[in-house]
Design a protein around this motif. Structure first.
Motif: not given
Length: 324
Positions: A173-177, A151-152, A156-157, A137-138
């Motif tokens: 990765l979430l915070i980057e986005g 949204s994907v 996925t997160f 999943w990473l």
């Protein structure tokens, strides 16, 4: 949720969307950081010998942050795709081999050398072989971060943290986005800051996610500098001078003094972010303590966010902090 700004969307530069070690041609940056066993396994894999990597992953077990870190680094080895294919041919059904292949294809896709669809399929295959493992999943999250839509990435997160709620790389990765979403107009109000502080508050007291709010400030600075809304010189931006930023820096540095985990595989990424922030905030004494702990383990992020030579930026800040 509104889409990410086009300027900073899928394939952003200068850092790789892995959030840790963009390739810049410099020998100074090593994705393995201080993991000597990983460096040995990587060298053997590059020479066509997989036993060291196989043994490394067996002994890593379900230490998910370490497994993700090690597989991500092995996947960037030259010819990793071919090595993983050979491994799967010798051991059909091996989750380790399948996950290595999946992440190797993911990193090829991030470099534009592979179709993202093939990498996604490989991640799905690896996930089916090891349903509890967040590492496939990473790979999917790296693809979603790079190619969207948002949204994907968010879905996925959610799947990843259902398997490991404190996954370090996934939260970065979430915070980057989230940092790339439009701001409210108030300097210290942004969803990335809110999400990072919430994750830090919900994590156990000894979790390195305590430093995530500092990462959010670096990511938001990256966006502001790239769009011309902040000076290219981070020290001149006053980005870390507001009350919220000062509170976050103080809390994160205090957490590091009390809870530092020498064994966490990605701790040098956190240390670099904290040293960067303290340097930009004009707190050289505290930054000096971090630079001593970092040693030679500089990471491109966040030093590359100024669009300068990241190694030069790191060395300049270190020299200033240490008074050399």
């Amino acid at each position: 949720m509104p889409p990410l700004p086009p300027l900073l969307g899928a394939r952003r530069a200068p850092t790789d969307p892995s959030g840790e070690t963009a390739q810049d041609g410099s020998e100074a940056f090593d994705a393995a950081l201080d993991d000597a066993e990983l460096r040995t396994a990587r060298a053997a894999l590059a020479q066509g010998r997989r036993q060291a990597a196989r043994s490394l992953l067996v002994h890593t077990g379900d230490d998910w942050d370490r497994r993700g870190h090690r597989l991500t680094v092995l996947a960037q080895t030259p010819c990793a795709t071919a090595r993983a294919d050979d491994w799967l041919a010798a051991e059909p059904g091996s989750a380790d081999a399948a996950t290595l292949l999946a992440l190797a294809l993911v990193h090829r896709a991030l470099r534009g050398a592979e179709e993202p669809g093939r990498a996604r399929d490989a991640c799905a295959t690896a996930a089916a072989l090891a349903p509890a493992d967040p590492t496939p999943w990473l790979g999917l999250l790296l693809l979603a971060r790079a190619f969207g839509p948002e949204s994907v990435m968010l879905g996925t997160f959610a799947e990843l943290i259902r398997r490991h709620p404190e996954h370090h790389h996934a939260h970065h990765l979430l915070i980057e986005g989230l940092a790339e979403r439009p701001g409210s107009g108030r300097a210290e109000d942004h969803e990335a800051y809110d999400a990072a502080e919430l994750a830090a508050a919900e994590a156990p007291a000894d979790s390195p996610l305590a430093v995530l709010p500092v990462v959010a400030y670096a990511e938001r600075y990256r966006v502001l500098a790239a769009t011309g809304l902040a000076p290219a010189d981070p020290a001149a931006s006053r980005h870390w001078s507001g009350p919220r930023a000062r509170r976050i820096l103080r809390a994160s540095f205090d957490w590091w003094l009390e809870w530092e985990h020498d064994e966490h595989p990605r701790r040098h990424i956190d240390l670099n972010h904290l040293a960067f922030a303290l340097s930009c905030a004009g707190r050289p004494a505290e930054a000096a303590a971090l630079f001593r702990r970092i040693g030679d383990h500089a990471t491109p992020a966040p030093w590359a966010y100024t669009h300068r030579d990241p190694l030069a930026a790191f060395r300049t800040a270190r020299t200033r902090a240490l008074g050399r």
